[in-house]
Motif scaffolding. Structure first.
Motif, mmCIF file in Angstrom:
data_model
loop_
_atom_site.group_PDB
_atom_site.id
_atom_site.type_symbol
_atom_site.label_atom_id
_atom_site.label_comp_id
_atom_site.label_asym_id
_atom_site.label_seq_id
_atom_site.Cartn_x
_atom_site.Cartn_y
_atom_site.Cartn_z
ATOM 1 N N GLN A 150 0.869 -1.180 0.000
ATOM 2 C CA GLN A 150 0.000 0.000 0.000
ATOM 3 C C GLN A 150 0.900 1.223 0.000
ATOM 4 O OE1 GLN A 150 -3.494 0.795 2.747
ATOM 5 N NE2 GLN A 150 -1.936 2.126 3.632
ATOM 6 N N ILE A 151 0.784 2.055 -1.042
ATOM 7 C CA ILE A 151 1.615 3.251 -1.157
ATOM 8 C C ILE A 151 0.725 4.478 -0.994
ATOM 9 C CG2 ILE A 151 3.208 4.558 -2.613
ATOM 10 C CD1 ILE A 151 3.795 1.858 -4.059
ATOM 11 N N PRO A 152 0.929 5.236 0.084
ATOM 12 C CA PRO A 152 0.114 6.432 0.293
ATOM 13 C C PRO A 152 0.556 7.569 -0.633
ATOM 14 C CG PRO A 152 1.751 6.260 2.018
ATOM 15 C CD PRO A 152 1.899 5.033 1.144
ATOM 16 N N PRO A 153 -0.229 8.626 -0.690
ATOM 17 C CA PRO A 153 0.171 9.793 -1.481
ATOM 18 C C PRO A 153 1.527 10.333 -1.021
ATOM 19 C CG PRO A 153 -2.134 9.958 -0.858
ATOM 20 C CD PRO A 153 -1.568 8.784 -0.112
ATOM 21 N N ASP A 154 2.322 10.826 -1.979
ATOM 22 C CA ASP A 154 3.640 11.401 -1.672
ATOM 23 C C ASP A 154 3.535 12.446 -0.569
ATOM 24 O OD1 ASP A 154 4.614 9.840 -3.710
ATOM 25 O OD2 ASP A 154 5.165 11.502 -5.026
ATOM 26 N N GLU A 155 2.479 13.244 -0.630
ATOM 27 C CA GLU A 155 2.283 14.317 0.356
ATOM 28 C C GLU A 155 2.245 13.755 1.783
ATOM 29 O OE1 GLU A 155 -1.514 16.897 1.174
ATOM 30 O OE2 GLU A 155 -0.459 17.676 -0.594
ATOM 31 N N LYS A 156 1.578 12.614 1.965
ATOM 32 C CA LYS A 156 1.504 11.998 3.301
ATOM 33 C C LYS A 156 2.852 11.414 3.721
ATOM 34 C CE LYS A 156 -3.389 10.937 3.443
ATOM 35 N NZ LYS A 156 -4.414 9.904 3.476
ATOM 36 N N LEU A 157 3.656 11.009 2.747
ATOM 37 C CA LEU A 157 4.982 10.475 3.047
ATOM 38 C C LEU A 157 6.008 11.593 3.266
ATOM 39 C CD1 LEU A 157 5.378 7.512 0.513
ATOM 40 C CD2 LEU A 157 5.094 7.362 2.990
ATOM 41 N N GLY A 158 5.640 12.815 2.883
ATOM 42 C CA GLY A 158 6.575 13.927 2.993
ATOM 43 C C GLY A 158 7.659 13.866 1.937
ATOM 44 N N ILE A 159 7.320 13.262 0.779
ATOM 45 C CA ILE A 159 8.306 13.093 -0.292
ATOM 46 C C ILE A 159 8.133 14.196 -1.325
ATOM 47 C CG2 ILE A 159 8.974 11.638 -2.235
ATOM 48 C CD1 ILE A 159 8.237 9.255 -0.518
ATOM 49 N N GLU A 160 9.253 14.774 -1.693
ATOM 50 C CA GLU A 160 9.256 15.790 -2.727
ATOM 51 C C GLU A 160 10.516 15.597 -3.562
ATOM 52 O OE1 GLU A 160 9.203 20.565 -2.760
ATOM 53 O OE2 GLU A 160 7.976 19.597 -1.219
ATOM 54 N N ALA A 161 10.350 15.491 -4.865
ATOM 55 C CA ALA A 161 11.504 15.328 -5.754
ATOM 56 C C ALA A 161 11.888 16.699 -6.299
ATOM 57 C CB ALA A 161 11.166 14.380 -6.884
ATOM 58 N N PRO A 162 13.032 17.249 -5.862
ATOM 59 C CA PRO A 162 13.470 18.551 -6.372
ATOM 60 C C PRO A 162 13.668 18.503 -7.891
ATOM 61 C CG PRO A 162 14.819 17.851 -4.497
ATOM 62 C CD PRO A 162 13.972 16.684 -4.895
ATOM 63 N N ALA A 163 13.332 19.589 -8.563
ATOM 64 C CA ALA A 163 13.472 19.666 -10.022
ATOM 65 C C ALA A 163 14.893 19.315 -10.442
ATOM 66 C CB ALA A 163 13.086 21.045 -10.512
ATOM 67 N N GLY A 164 15.004 18.439 -11.440
ATOM 68 C CA GLY A 164 16.303 18.057 -11.980
ATOM 69 C C GLY A 164 17.055 17.031 -11.147
ATOM 70 N N GLN A 165 16.479 16.607 -10.023
ATOM 71 C CA GLN A 165 17.112 15.617 -9.148
ATOM 72 C C GLN A 165 16.373 14.285 -9.246
ATOM 73 O OE1 GLN A 165 19.909 16.182 -7.150
ATOM 74 N NE2 GLN A 165 19.979 18.059 -8.348
ATOM 75 N N PRO A 166 17.051 13.162 -9.012
ATOM 76 C CA PRO A 166 16.361 11.869 -9.021
ATOM 77 C C PRO A 166 15.332 11.812 -7.892
ATOM 78 C CG PRO A 166 18.751 11.574 -8.888
ATOM 79 C CD PRO A 166 18.469 13.031 -8.753
ATOM 80 N N HIS A 167 14.293 11.037 -8.093
ATOM 81 C CA HIS A 167 13.279 10.847 -7.059
ATOM 82 C C HIS A 167 13.965 10.258 -5.817
ATOM 83 C CE1 HIS A 167 9.769 9.214 -4.980
ATOM 84 N NE2 HIS A 167 9.048 10.067 -5.695
ATOM 85 N N PRO A 168 13.650 10.733 -4.620
ATOM 86 C CA PRO A 168 14.349 10.266 -3.418
ATOM 87 C C PRO A 168 14.167 8.772 -3.112
ATOM 88 C CG PRO A 168 12.551 11.754 -2.848
ATOM 89 C CD PRO A 168 12.689 11.782 -4.328
ATOM 90 N N LEU A 169 13.170 8.139 -3.698
ATOM 91 C CA LEU A 169 12.963 6.705 -3.452
ATOM 92 C C LEU A 169 13.397 5.835 -4.636
ATOM 93 C CD1 LEU A 169 9.540 6.730 -1.536
ATOM 94 C CD2 LEU A 169 11.867 6.708 -0.617
ATOM 95 N N MET A 170 14.260 6.375 -5.509
ATOM 96 C CA MET A 170 14.792 5.561 -6.615
ATOM 97 C C MET A 170 15.514 4.359 -6.029
ATOM 98 S SD MET A 170 14.155 6.403 -9.721
ATOM 99 C CE MET A 170 15.005 6.799 -11.195
ATOM 100 N N HIS A 171 15.303 3.206 -6.637
ATOM 101 C CA HIS A 171 15.955 1.978 -6.179
ATOM 102 C C HIS A 171 16.005 0.966 -7.311
ATOM 103 C CE1 HIS A 171 11.674 1.042 -5.762
ATOM 104 N NE2 HIS A 171 12.008 -0.233 -5.786
ATOM 105 N N GLN A 172 16.720 -0.105 -7.070
ATOM 106 C CA GLN A 172 16.889 -1.154 -8.070
ATOM 107 C C GLN A 172 16.994 -2.482 -7.336
ATOM 108 O OE1 GLN A 172 20.281 -0.302 -10.475
ATOM 109 N NE2 GLN A 172 19.809 -1.851 -11.997
ATOM 110 N N THR A 173 16.347 -3.509 -7.870
ATOM 111 C CA THR A 173 16.468 -4.851 -7.306
ATOM 112 C C THR A 173 17.051 -5.770 -8.375
ATOM 113 O OG1 THR A 173 14.210 -5.423 -7.967
ATOM 114 C CG2 THR A 173 14.515 -4.576 -5.724
#
Length: 158
Positions: free
Chosen positions: A78-101
């Motif tokens: 279950q993934i809540p809205p970014d706003e509820k997670l306090g996530i913000e991706a600054p312009a031109g920067q990678p998304h803070p939750l970028m990952h790879q498996t």
């Protein structure tokens, strides 16, 4: 609002005396909340190919799963809205939750909507959409005001 539960019920079948039966019927207990509202239910894993019908071994619940060599991993998220997670991706920067498996992932969006973000682009996914994630760098961004529920099967890959 969807009636899909954040923590799913799991039914496991078995065979006894040559007859099939329901071996377990329970609510998942291997659940974590790594960020507020981001609920991960690790449902099942296998540890070899071909898979065996043995009962599961305990799964170490982590935000980014580690698939067992020659194994699979079954996850309900279950993934809540970014706003509820306090996530913000600054312009031109990678998304803070970028990952790879190191896995081939089959992901189905069960409810809500979410953006799949890669290094170079993004796309909006809605209920019923399917992603074949081929071990690439990615992130999920829920820009709506409702939770997104996804189901993922991760398969060990090279």
């Amino acid at each position: 609002m969807s009636n899909i539960k954040a923590i799913p019920r799991r039914i496991i079948t078995g065979t006894k005396g040559g007859k099939s039966y329901i071996a377990k019927d329970e609510i998942i207990t291997n659940v974590s909340e790594h960020f507020p509202g981001l609920i991960i239910s690790d449902v099942w894993q296998t540890s070899k190919m071909p898979a065996s019908f043995e009962q599961e071994k305990p799964i170490e619940n982590s935000a980014i799963p580690s698939v067992i060599k020659n194994g699979t991993y079954f996850r309900y998220v279950q993934i809540p809205p970014d706003e509820k997670l306090g996530i913000e991706a600054p312009a031109g920067q990678p998304h803070p939750l970028m990952h790879q498996t190191k896995s081939l992932d089959y992901i189905i969006i069960l409810s809500g909507e979410i953006f799949l973000i890669t290094d170079t682009d993004e796309t909006l996914l809605q209920a019923g959409d399917i992603v074949i994630q081929t071990g690439t760098n990615h992130a999920w961004s829920n820009r709506s005001d409702e939770n997104c529920i996804q189901l993922a099967v991760l398969i060990d890959a090279e």
